[in-house]
Design an enzyme around this catalytic site. Structure first.
Site, PDB file in Angstrom:
ATOM      1  N   GLN A 133       5.510 -11.568   7.410  1.00 48.94           N
ATOM      2  CA  GLN A 133       4.993 -12.210   8.618  1.00 48.94           C
ATOM      3  C   GLN A 133       4.417 -11.168   9.582  1.00 48.94           C
ATOM      4  O   GLN A 133       3.641 -11.484  10.468  1.00 48.94           O
ATOM      5  CB  GLN A 133       6.118 -13.018   9.279  1.00 48.94           C
ATOM      6  CG  GLN A 133       5.759 -13.732  10.561  1.00 48.94           C
ATOM      7  CD  GLN A 133       4.630 -14.745  10.390  1.00 48.94           C
ATOM      8  OE1 GLN A 133       4.432 -15.282   9.298  1.00 48.94           O
ATOM      9  NE2 GLN A 133       3.875 -14.970  11.449  1.00 48.94           N
TER      10      GLN A 133
ATOM     11  N   GLN B 174      -3.004 -12.194   7.742  1.00 50.58           N
ATOM     12  CA  GLN B 174      -3.133 -11.951   6.296  1.00 50.58           C
ATOM     13  C   GLN B 174      -2.447 -13.061   5.500  1.00 50.58           C
ATOM     14  O   GLN B 174      -2.979 -13.558   4.502  1.00 50.58           O
ATOM     15  CB  GLN B 174      -2.515 -10.588   5.948  1.00 50.58           C
ATOM     16  CG  GLN B 174      -2.423 -10.307   4.470  1.00 50.58           C
ATOM     17  CD  GLN B 174      -2.029  -8.875   4.196  1.00 50.58           C
ATOM     18  OE1 GLN B 174      -2.853  -7.981   4.251  1.00 50.58           O
ATOM     19  NE2 GLN B 174      -0.760  -8.634   3.905  1.00 50.58           N
TER      20      GLN B 174
ATOM     21  N   HIS C 160       9.143  -3.413   3.607  1.00 48.25           N
ATOM     22  CA  HIS C 160       8.761  -3.658   2.210  1.00 48.25           C
ATOM     23  C   HIS C 160       9.993  -4.018   1.379  1.00 48.25           C
ATOM     24  O   HIS C 160       9.948  -4.925   0.546  1.00 48.25           O
ATOM     25  CB  HIS C 160       8.122  -2.410   1.594  1.00 48.25           C
ATOM     26  CG  HIS C 160       6.860  -1.941   2.266  1.00 48.25           C
ATOM     27  ND1 HIS C 160       6.807  -0.787   3.017  1.00 48.25           N
ATOM     28  CD2 HIS C 160       5.610  -2.454   2.284  1.00 48.25           C
ATOM     29  CE1 HIS C 160       5.566  -0.621   3.461  1.00 48.25           C
ATOM     30  NE2 HIS C 160       4.826  -1.605   3.039  1.00 48.25           N
TER      31      HIS C 160
ATOM     32  N   LEU D  13       6.729   3.269   1.583  1.00 48.95           N
ATOM     33  CA  LEU D  13       7.602   2.109   1.762  1.00 48.95           C
ATOM     34  C   LEU D  13       8.666   2.327   2.843  1.00 48.95           C
ATOM     35  O   LEU D  13       9.099   3.453   3.087  1.00 48.95           O
ATOM     36  CB  LEU D  13       8.283   1.784   0.433  1.00 48.95           C
ATOM     37  CG  LEU D  13       7.316   1.523  -0.728  1.00 48.95           C
ATOM     38  CD1 LEU D  13       8.090   1.272  -2.018  1.00 48.95           C
ATOM     39  CD2 LEU D  13       6.385   0.360  -0.430  1.00 48.95           C
TER      40      LEU D  13
ATOM     41  N   MET E 194       0.838  -1.205   0.000  1.00 48.48           N
ATOM     42  CA  MET E 194       0.000   0.000   0.000  1.00 48.48           C
ATOM     43  C   MET E 194       0.874   1.256   0.000  1.00 48.48           C
ATOM     44  O   MET E 194       0.388   2.348   0.300  1.00 48.48           O
ATOM     45  CB  MET E 194      -0.935  -0.005   1.208  1.00 48.48           C
ATOM     46  CG  MET E 194      -1.903  -1.183   1.172  1.00 48.48           C
ATOM     47  SD  MET E 194      -3.390  -0.919   2.123  1.00 48.48           S
ATOM     48  CE  MET E 194      -2.714  -0.748   3.766  1.00 48.48           C
ATOM     49  N   GLY E 195       2.160   1.088  -0.313  1.00 47.63           N
ATOM     50  CA  GLY E 195       3.034   2.249  -0.444  1.00 47.63           C
ATOM     51  C   GLY E 195       3.527   2.779   0.886  1.00 47.63           C
ATOM     52  O   GLY E 195       3.404   2.138   1.919  1.00 47.63           O
TER      53      GLY E 195
ATOM     54  N   SER F 119       4.160   1.392   7.994  1.00 48.72           N
ATOM     55  CA  SER F 119       3.870   2.719   7.435  1.00 48.72           C
ATOM     56  C   SER F 119       3.167   3.581   8.476  1.00 48.72           C
ATOM     57  O   SER F 119       3.330   4.800   8.506  1.00 48.72           O
ATOM     58  CB  SER F 119       2.986   2.584   6.189  1.00 48.72           C
ATOM     59  OG  SER F 119       3.575   1.683   5.281  1.00 48.72           O
ATOM     60  N   ARG F 120       2.378   2.935   9.336  1.00 49.65           N
ATOM     61  CA  ARG F 120       1.640   3.684  10.356  1.00 49.65           C
ATOM     62  C   ARG F 120       2.552   4.310  11.415  1.00 49.65           C
ATOM     63  O   ARG F 120       2.136   5.235  12.117  1.00 49.65           O
ATOM     64  CB  ARG F 120       0.629   2.782  11.062  1.00 49.65           C
ATOM     65  CG  ARG F 120      -0.550   2.403  10.196  1.00 49.65           C
ATOM     66  CD  ARG F 120      -1.410   1.374  10.898  1.00 49.65           C
ATOM     67  NE  ARG F 120      -2.272   0.683   9.965  1.00 49.65           N
ATOM     68  CZ  ARG F 120      -3.508   1.061   9.650  1.00 49.65           C
ATOM     69  NH1 ARG F 120      -4.027   2.100  10.217  1.00 49.65           N
ATOM     70  NH2 ARG F 120      -4.220   0.385   8.771  1.00 49.65           N
TER      71      ARG F 120
END
Ligand code: AMP
Length: 278
Positions: free
Chosen positions: A146, A151, A35, A31, A28-29, A184-185
């Site tokens: 992981q 997911q 990633h 990065l 979702m970018g 990313s968060r």
């Protein structure tokens, strides 16, 4: 490095040389090194590597969370170019879900627990978009972290159930030097919040250490983790789980390994982390 949004261009690039193997890294970018660890693994294992960047609206439960999701496409593209990525796929929402779109992919049982229980509809959004990525691109291998343990389990289930012809490669969690799982968060955390966010990995690590010292009772281990998190200012536990690694059902005594996982709000930012007991 080619950057395309349209499916027709993606397919043309994918099939330009039929002899070459392709690895796909869905993201979702915004990065980070997590990633990039997937990208590097994909580069090592395939002739060519594609990365998709798409903030998929259907996997967000709350529009405020979707709106707040960090984005910086130019920075992402520079990072991917530096890694030697061959192709970046940047679909628009209209490319992914054209007017009249009405099909979803639903994995049932294992999506009802943990993240699925806290975020209804989240996994249907994930499996639908990942199925579309797989169908359009038909990679030889697809790379997942992981970090998002459930997911991974859900996508592996979908791949088995729907006979997708590719290998799912699971890559370990990348952490910063203090143990915080990269996300990313994390960019939304204040400097102090980032320090407090270390409580997730610390709680998990102390539970694994207690297990290694002989504590197998999950109620005891969960209470330890809960106490650790509740001690931290601005923290709010969404869930703390010790589950069977296959079914993701909660277990009482650890006998054949376990997935320790948690979702915790630090200030108003929802973070997840996990560790596996083999
Ligand atoms: P996202 O952009 O958050 O959807 O993540 C894209 C992929 O990168 C997913 O397969 C994530 O599990 C993986 N990923 C995210 N953070 C990490 C991390 N810290 N270590 C390893 N993989 C990660």
């Amino acid at each position: 490095m080619n950057v395309f949004g349209k499916i027709v261009d993606i397919r043309k690039a994918r099939w330009a040389n039929r002899q070459e193997s392709w690895g796909l890294v869905p993201t979702m970018g915004f990065l980070h090194e997590g990633h990039l660890s997937l990208v590097r693994r994909a580069k090592a294992e395939n002739d060519r590597v594609a990365v998709s960047i798409f903030v998929n609206p259907t996997q967000f439960n709350e529009s405020s969370d979707l709106d707040a999701y960090p984005r910086d496409l130019q920075r992402d593209l520079a990072m991917l170019k530096a890694e030697g990525v061959d192709l970046v796929w940047t679909p628009t929402i209209e490319d992914a879900y054209p007017t009249g779109y009405q099909t979803n992919v639903t994995v049932t049982d294992i999506t009802t627990k943990l993240e699925g229980a806290s975020r209804p509809g989240h996994f249907q959004g994930v499996t639908t978009v990942v199925a579309k990525l797989f169908n359009v691109f038909q990679p030889d291998r697809a790379y997942f972290g992981q970090k998002d343990a459930q997911q991974v389990a859900v996508i592996q289930q979908m791949v088995r159930d729907l006979n997708f012809n590719l290998n799912i490669v699971v890559c370990p969690i990348e952490r910063d030097e203090h143990g915080l799982a990269l996300s990313s968060r994390n960019s939304r955390l204040s400097e102090d919040g980032r320090k407090r966010a270390l409580c997730l990995s610390q709680a998990l690590r102390s539970a694994v250490a207690a297990y290694n010292d002989g504590e197998k009772n999950c109620t005891t281990l969960k209470l330890m983790m809960t106490a650790h998190i509740n001690n931290v200012a601005g923290s709010k536990i969404d869930y703390i789980s010790i589950a069977d690694r296959m079914s993701l059902d909660e277990i009482e005594i650890i006998e054949n390994g376990a997935l320790l996982s948690m979702a915790v709000f630090i200030d108003d930012i929802r973070l997840i982390d996990n560790m596996i007991i083999e």
